[in-house]
Design an enzyme around this catalytic site. Structure first.
Site, PDB file in Angstrom:
ATOM      1  CD1 TRP A 103      -2.027  -2.280   2.033  1.00  0.00           C
ATOM      2  CD2 TRP A 103      -2.936  -1.461   0.085  1.00  0.00           C
ATOM      3  NE1 TRP A 103      -3.129  -2.851   1.460  1.00  0.00           N
ATOM      4  CE2 TRP A 103      -3.548  -2.507   0.404  1.00  0.00           C
ATOM      5  CE3 TRP A 103      -3.371  -0.453  -0.971  1.00  0.00           C
ATOM      6  CZ2 TRP A 103      -4.909  -2.859  -0.421  1.00  0.00           C
ATOM      7  CZ3 TRP A 103      -4.523  -1.024  -1.762  1.00  0.00           C
ATOM      8  CH2 TRP A 103      -4.905  -2.399  -1.645  1.00  0.00           C
ATOM      9  CG  ASP A 172      -3.165   3.876   4.220  1.00  0.00           C
ATOM     10  OD1 ASP A 172      -4.139   3.547   4.764  1.00  0.00           O
ATOM     11  OD2 ASP A 172      -2.749   3.341   3.251  1.00  0.00           O
ATOM     12  CE  LYS A 196      -8.166  -3.536   4.100  1.00  0.00           C
ATOM     13  NZ  LYS A 196      -7.550  -2.527   3.267  1.00  0.00           N
TER      14      LYS A 196
HETATM   15  C1  LIG Z   1      -7.114  -2.053   2.241  1.00  0.00           C
HETATM   16  C2  LIG Z   1      -6.015  -0.820   2.315  1.00  0.00           C
HETATM   17  C3  LIG Z   1      -6.141   0.056   1.315  1.00  0.00           C
HETATM   18  C4  LIG Z   1      -6.782   0.276   0.248  1.00  0.00           C
HETATM   19  O1  LIG Z   1      -8.233   0.590   0.506  1.00  0.00           O
HETATM   20  P1  LIG Z   1      -9.336   0.918  -0.594  1.00  0.00           P
HETATM   21  O2  LIG Z   1     -10.436   1.698   0.161  1.00  0.00           O
HETATM   22  O3  LIG Z   1      -9.668  -0.486  -1.185  1.00  0.00           O
HETATM   23  O4  LIG Z   1      -8.727   2.063  -1.487  1.00  0.00           O
HETATM   24  C5  LIG Z   1      -4.929   1.010   1.461  1.00  0.00           C
HETATM   25  N1  LIG Z   1      -4.255   1.094   2.623  1.00  0.00           N
HETATM   26  C6  LIG Z   1      -4.157  -0.070   3.292  1.00  0.00           C
HETATM   27  C7  LIG Z   1      -3.102   0.188   4.584  1.00  0.00           C
HETATM   28  C8  LIG Z   1      -5.225  -1.101   3.553  1.00  0.00           C
HETATM   29  O5  LIG Z   1      -5.202  -2.091   4.119  1.00  0.00           O
END
Ligand SMILES: *Cc1c(COP(=O)(O)O)cnc(C)c1O
Length: 361
Positions: A103, A172, A196
């Site tokens: 990511w 993030d 998540k």
């Molecule tokens: C799942 C995830 C993403 C992607 O998220 P989307 O909402 O599908 O764009 C980005 N960063 C991390 C750390 C993730 O676990």
């Protein structure tokens, strides 16, 4: 009705059952309005109450200071990968990225379209199985970006990296937001796709400090400027109403659990059981470096791909779903976010124990 099973999916992931039951009712009629939550105008009094409660709970649970805005955006965490540099990185500036997984790499790729990127550290040399201790920041970065929990590799920052005064720290936090207390005042932006730890896919929570909102250019598309969403209270266009509703319900549930410190204890207990077992197992091994292990995604292998596949098949047959690891790590991954019940962890441990007895030589 079909019985629910244990869902170890990395995302979208398990939600608290009471939240789903409440949503079931509110789909037909939100409160006593006679209109379902999916059918209300985002400007209706009933939905505005839903929105205000969700925002208030975000603020309350994370003790968000007054000089931060809470935005509910669309396009997933992945859209923040470009929206951040588009608004905060000028062509002649450099942004620093801590690269601890795929990511982070995707975030770097997007930033390169807008300015210079300094990779301040990377753990790619060992397939992202650890968090680097050494970080070399550039002279005067526009911001420093990191990924607090690496969903695929099962590593997590124990604390946020330190940055020089005045440099915005951007995180993030898609896969560990609100799994433990965090001090928002140390950050410029914290963002997370909801699917998540916060709710369903389709809504992205962005917590952003006021001074960063106004920094962005005004000649980029209106929808891609933070100021647009800040000024309109995330209602410049139709926001993801159902996502915001579910997120609010999840945060209500989280508050009932005792808030962030209490959920951290539960998360430590759940992950601690699995890591404790893995430490002494003669068959299964954790893939992440001990000091960097994630409380959210526990990755492990037997070292034999066929045995891994056998274990996953057995677990699936016993009602433990979603344990297959990401293809870039292999083996197993147990995603045990806030809403994942401890009883499911116990069931997994029982399966692992049994499998180990059958297969350990
Ligand atoms: C799942 C995830 C993403 C992607 O998220 P989307 O909402 O599908 O764009 C980005 N960063 C991390 C750390 C993730 O676990």
């Amino acid at each position: 009705m079909t019985e629910r099973i244990y869902n170890f999916s990395a995302g979208p992931a398990a939600l608290p059952l009471p939240v789903l039951e409440q949503a079931q009712q509110d789909l037909i009629s939100l409160g006593d309005t006679g209109i379902g939550v999916l059918e209300h105008s985002h400007r209706s009094k009933a939905f505005l109450a839903v929105y205000e409660e969700a925002e208030a709970l975000v603020r309350e649970l994370a003790s968000i200071p007054e000089n931060y805005k809470v935005l509910f955006l669309q396009g997933g965490a992945s859209s923040q990968f470009f929206m951040i540099p588009m608004n905060l990185l000028k062509k002649d500036q450099t942004a620093d990225y801590l690269v601890t997984g795929s990511w982070s790499k995707k975030a770097v790729k997007e930033a390169k379209s807008f300015g210079n990127v300094n990779v301040a550290c990377s753990s790619e040399d060992k397939n992202f199985s650890y968090i680097p201790e050494e970080v070399s920041l550039s002279e005067n970065p526009a911001y420093v970006h990191f990924t607090s929990n690496n969903t695929i590799y099962g590593t997590e920052f124990a604390t946020e990296p330190t940055v020089p005064a005045g440099v915005p720290l951007i995180c993030d936090a898609s896969s560990d937001i609100f799994s433990r207390p965090l001090d928002i005042s140390k950050y410029g932006i914290v963002y997370a796709g909801a699917q998540k730890n916060l709710g369903p896919s389709g809504v992205t929570l962005v917590i952003i400090r006021d001074d960063l909102i106004e920094q962005g250019p005004t000649d980029i598309p209106t929808m891609l400027q933070y100021r647009t969403h800040s000024e309109a209270g995330s209602m410049y266009n139709t926001p993801p109403t159902f996502g915001i509703y579910v997120l609010g319900q999840v945060l209500r549930w989280l508050k009932e659990q005792g808030g962030l410190a209490a959920i951290q204890e539960k998360n430590q207990s759940k992950a601690g059981k699995l890591y404790g077992y893995l430490e002494q197992s003669k068959l299964f091994n954790a893939t992440a470096a001990k000091q960097d292990r994630s409380l959210m995604n526990v990755t492990f292998v037997t070292g034999d791909a066929d045995l891994d596949a056998q274990f996953i098949a057995k677990a699936t047959a016993a009602g433990l779903d979603g344990l297959k690891g990401h293809r870039s790590v292999g083996g197993m991954r147990a995603s045990i976010y806030n809403a994942f019940p401890e009883a499911g962890v116990d069931k997994l441990l029982e399966m692992m124990n049994q499998f180990e007895q059958e297969h350990a030589s």
